[in-house]
Design an enzyme around this catalytic site. Structure first.
Site, mmCIF file in Angstrom:
data_model
loop_
_atom_site.group_PDB
_atom_site.id
_atom_site.type_symbol
_atom_site.label_atom_id
_atom_site.label_comp_id
_atom_site.label_asym_id
_atom_site.label_seq_id
_atom_site.Cartn_x
_atom_site.Cartn_y
_atom_site.Cartn_z
ATOM 1 N N GLU A 12 0.814 -1.226 0.000
ATOM 2 C CA GLU A 12 0.000 0.000 0.000
ATOM 3 C C GLU A 12 0.842 1.268 0.000
ATOM 4 O OE1 GLU A 12 -3.673 -0.311 1.637
ATOM 5 O OE2 GLU A 12 -3.877 1.743 2.384
ATOM 6 N N ASP A 111 -2.966 -3.032 2.620
ATOM 7 C CA ASP A 111 -3.569 -3.110 3.962
ATOM 8 C C ASP A 111 -4.815 -3.989 3.909
ATOM 9 O OD1 ASP A 111 -1.589 -1.409 4.721
ATOM 10 O OD2 ASP A 111 -2.895 0.275 5.242
ATOM 11 N N TYR A 315 3.599 4.458 12.475
ATOM 12 C CA TYR A 315 2.573 4.969 11.567
ATOM 13 C C TYR A 315 1.482 5.695 12.347
ATOM 14 C CZ TYR A 315 -0.448 4.883 7.476
ATOM 15 O OH TYR A 315 -1.231 5.229 6.426
#
Length: 646
Positions: A12, A111, A315
DNA sequence: GCAAGGTC
């Protein structure tokens, strides 16, 4: 000769590609640049692999050229117009087309969620435009850990086309409703500025409006407390039975207490209180904290993204509040030893056992936000963002704070009084996130002690309305209502500011924002509430489950939009006047007091500050600041008296 | 010039 399998893995984003490549290659993957796009390659006995980093969606939906002219496009036609797909960024498409001829299979490793499925399908379609027959499979991992990733690649499954179709349906419905209603209102009001409407932004604006209305409808209720100042140094005790909702109650307590000259300790109650450490932090919690510390949420996310790219924090877009078992907590602590947080790290490392807290939401998207390294000196606002992340992380590893709380009862004349105090015994996690509200300690007391009464007083107060939303509280409310996602909520709030629908740090609606919500509520209650999102979620689940095709959901949605459009058109004149008047009031502050020809209107600097400027600019250079509640203030502080708003 | 959702 044995044929080697050439695989293309779709990730992703860059960081995910790097991680996948590292795990699957046991660290032997190499970064290469091809067609201007970084990618990773490695070889095993089985064959050669390219891990390709996508950048989120690489296909956008938009309306075709034929309906771009607002004035010339009938809105019912727009409702039924099929959007076109736009390749963006184009470079990624070109790179994929370049790779496609040389591969034997594709593995979608984006994801593991609905949008991730569509992102993978977008890339897969781009490849199949060149290689229609290339086989594709899907890797489903719930965490980017070696064991999870390796397990996923041992049991590859099929691409979930229905799930991707559910996401594609959302894109089309959001575009149709947003574009059609935005055009309708903007054109109906003859507005030069956009009057935008959307499935998420409009209900969010309504949340601000509702809080405002709660405050407008709030009737403050007066109450009274009788306070005694006791001892030396003095502390405060409150009359038992208070607060009094009636002044006569307070007067009676004062009268009864007034018979005495001192305070007799009649009761002491000591108890221990524990305050549990906070849970691991997800995006919403992070933004609430950033907002509390004076950072705008969009700014905080941009800074967090930067810290993430630089390897300092994990993240920043996650719903998760439970650390996965694979999180290398001991390693992270080691890295933080070379930082100003060392004393806290030492305390954690000296604990016999480290047991992190757990929050209510356990998802598999990404771990909760945590530090990954101790970067050298950071400047503001990065320093604040990093500080929020590190302190929260450390706090989740520390034991509860314990307090010794004391309730002391006093007899003054014929009245009872109570004093409370709370003192920290074991600071626990409070050593890293100090308590800002601390109570002063009580002096050592024993039952039977007699202390000097220094005075009695009555304190009058009123119940307070709920506070205006802040960016932080608004984003928390959005999450509770199911509006937006971890990646978009802060952007939606920023958009409402940009549209001048809301203003202030204590957020209020502007005239235009207020009028827009109030005008839409009677005709489209679902669009001004989380109802539309809920309905859409239900329909997407049905598509993903294979119960209903995308086409039928789109047909229903279009029917509903035609219906709403008809209802709005019937009331077009009223709605338009309503919003137009409000928007004009919001922008127009009356005739210019300097030149007398122009009008003072609200304008914005490039950096987003509102000010009042004359419409005759540059012939008239009159300008004023706008104060709280829209009051005009002189441009330079102190040179002129403020003028009242019209 | 429209939305919301990914990510940079």
């Amino acid at each position: 000769m044995r044929v080697r399998l050439r695989s293309l893995l779709l990730a992703e984003k860059f960081s995910a590609a790097l991680r996948l490549a590292t795990i699957l290659s046991h660290g032997t993957a190499k970064k290469v640049r091809a067609d201007g796009v970084s990618q990773f390659t490695f070889s095993t006995e089985a064959g050669d692999t390219i891990v390709f980093p996508l950048r989120g969606h690489i296909v956008a939906v938009d309306y075709p050229e034929s309906v771009r002219d607002w004035a010339a496009t009938d809105l019912d036609r727009l409702v039924d117009t099929e959007p076109v797909e736009v390749e963006a960024p184009l470079a990624l498409h070109e790179a994929l087309r370049g790779i496609a001829p040389g591969i034997d299979e594709v593995v979608v490793a984006t994801d593991f969620d609905r949008e991730g499925e569509l992102i993978g399908v977008e890339a897969l379609r781009a490849i199949r435009a060149v290689r229609p027959d290339v086989p594709a499979r899907r890797a489903r991992f719930s965490a980017m850990t070696p064991s999870e990733v390796l397990r996923a690649f041992e049991g590859l499954c099929d691409v979930d086309w229905a799930l991707a179709e559910a996401a594609a349906t959302r894109e089309r419905i959001d575009l149709a409703w947003g574009a059609v209603l935005t055009r309708f209102l903007t054109l109906a009001c003859g507005s030069e500025v956009l009057l935008s409407v959307g499935r998420v932004q409009t209900p969010t604006l309504a949340l601000v409006r509702e809080r405002e209305q709660e405050r407008e409808g709030f009737a403050p209720r007066p109450f009274w407390d009788v306070l005694a100042d006791i001892g030396d140094p003095p502390f405060v005790a409150r009359a038992a039975g208070g607060p009094f909702w009636d002044p006569s109650g307070a007067e009676a307590a004062t009268a009864r207490a007034g018979l005495g000259a001192d305070a007799l300790v009649v009761r002491l109650e000591a108890y221990e209180e524990r305050e549990a450490p906070p849970s691991p932090m997800n995006t919403t919690r992070f933004l609430a904290e950033a907002s509390r510390r004076g950072l705008g949420t969009a700014r905080a996310m941009a800074v967090a993204q930067d810290l993430y790219v630089r390897g300092a924090i994990s993240y920043p877009r996650t719903d998760n509040t439970v650390y996965p078992p694979s999180l290398p907590i001991a390693d992270i602590l080691l890295r933080l030893r070379d930082s100003s947080y060392r004393e806290h790290v030492d305390r954690i490392q000296s604990l016999p056992e480290v047991r992190p807290t757990r929050g209510p939401v356990s998802t598999t998207d990404h771990p909760p936000i945590h530090p990954t390294a101790a970067p050298p000196r950071l400047r503001e606002p990065a320093a604040t963002v990093y500080d929020i992340v590190v302190r929260r992380f450390l706090a989740t590893l520390l034991p509860p704070a314990t307090y010794r709380a004391l309730a002391a009862g006093f007899r003054i004349g014929d009245a009872d009084f109570v004093a409370h105090a709370r003192g920290l015994v074991e600071s626990g996690w409070r050593s890293v996130i100090p308590d800002e509200r601390s109570t002063p300690p009580l002096p050592p007391l024993q039952v039977g002690d007699v202390l000097a009464l220094r005075g009695l007083r009555t304190e009058a107060a009123r119940t307070r309305p709920p506070p205006f939303h802040t960016q932080g509280s608004l984003i928390q409310a959005m999450e509770r209502m199911g509006l937006g996602t971890k990646s978009t909520r802060h952007e939606i709030v920023a958009l409402l500011y940009r549209r001048e629908y809301i203003e202030g740090r204590a957020i209020r609606t502007t005239g235009a924002g207020r009028a827009l919500v109030d005008a839409l509520v009677p005709h489209a209650p679902d669009l001004t509430s989380p109802g539309m999102t809920r309905t859409l979620e239900g329909r997407m689940s049905a598509i993903a489950a294979g119960d209903v095709p995308m086409a039928s959901v789109l047909r229903d949605s279009r029917d509903e939009l035609h219906g709403l459009l008809a209802a709005l058109r019937e009331n077009e004149a009223v709605i338009a006047r309503w919003i137009r008047d409000a928007a004009r009031l919001h922008r127009d502050f009356g005739p210019c007091d300097a030149c007398g020809r122009g009008r003072l209107v609200r304008r914005r600097t490039r950096t987003g500050w509102s000010f009042l400027g004359c419409t005759e600019y540059p012939r008239c250079r009159r300008r004023l600041r706008i104060g709280r509640g829209g009051v005009r203030l002189p441009w330079t502080l102190g040179t002129e008296a403020p003028l009242a708003a019209p």
